[in-house]
Design a protein around this motif. Structure first.
Motif, PDB file in Angstrom:
ATOM      1  N   ASP A 248       9.150 -15.619   7.887  1.00 12.64           N
ATOM      2  CA  ASP A 248       9.379 -14.040   8.276  1.00 12.64           C
ATOM      3  C   ASP A 248      10.608 -14.349   9.407  1.00 12.64           C
ATOM      4  O   ASP A 248      11.711 -13.517   9.250  1.00 12.64           O
ATOM      5  CB  ASP A 248       8.240 -13.486   8.916  1.00 12.64           C
TER       6      ASP A 248
ATOM      7  N   LYS B  27      12.785 -10.815   9.572  1.00 13.91           N
ATOM      8  CA  LYS B  27      11.546  -9.770   9.176  1.00 13.91           C
ATOM      9  C   LYS B  27      10.506  -9.724  10.507  1.00 13.91           C
ATOM     10  O   LYS B  27       9.785  -8.938  10.825  1.00 13.91           O
ATOM     11  CB  LYS B  27      10.910 -10.218   8.231  1.00 13.91           C
ATOM     12  N   ASN B  28      10.443 -10.835  11.413  1.00 18.85           N
ATOM     13  CA  ASN B  28       9.720 -11.042  12.455  1.00 18.85           C
ATOM     14  C   ASN B  28      10.088 -11.752  13.642  1.00 18.85           C
ATOM     15  O   ASN B  28      10.663 -12.931  13.308  1.00 18.85           O
ATOM     16  CB  ASN B  28       8.043 -11.298  11.904  1.00 18.85           C
TER      17      ASN B  28
END
Length: 116
Positions: A5, A10-11
């Motif tokens: 991620d 994404k994170n």
């Protein structure tokens, strides 16, 4: 999932630990390395090199018989459902490490495992 991620933007959960590397020892084991590097987008040599450079930011804990025994026990007792997750959890338990994961449901039944 934290490494994948983060590397795909994404994170940002891992960012704090990377920025404060003087406060944390960041470790992976070979199972985590394999999970991270099996992504199809890494068929591009430039992306593969970037991924390998990223994984080099972490120290690597070796998997040994003690972790194998612990993994078998975790699966037998129903605390873990998947072999790879068992190896990840046992690496943390045997080496007295915490686990940073978004996949809490896979690890929440493991007695003594500290989740971040």
């Amino acid at each position: 999932n934290i490494l994948i991620d983060f590397s795909k933007g994404k994170n940002k959960l891992l960012e704090r630990y990377l920025l404060e590397k003087d406060k944390w020892e960041l470790w992976v084991n070979p199972v985590i390395v394999a999970e991270f590097l099996n992504d199809k987008w890494l068929t591009n040599k430039i992306k593969q090199k970037k991924a390998e450079d990223f994984i080099d930011l972490f120290r690597c804990v070796e998997i040994n018989k003690k972790q194998g025994i612990k993994t078998g026990m975790l699966i037998r007792l129903g605390q873990i459902d998947y072999l790879a997750d068992g190896i990840i959890a046992s690496s943390c338990l045997v080496n007295k490490m915490s686990l940073l994961t978004r996949n809490i449901k896979h690890f929440k039944k493991v007695k003594g495992l500290k989740l971040l």
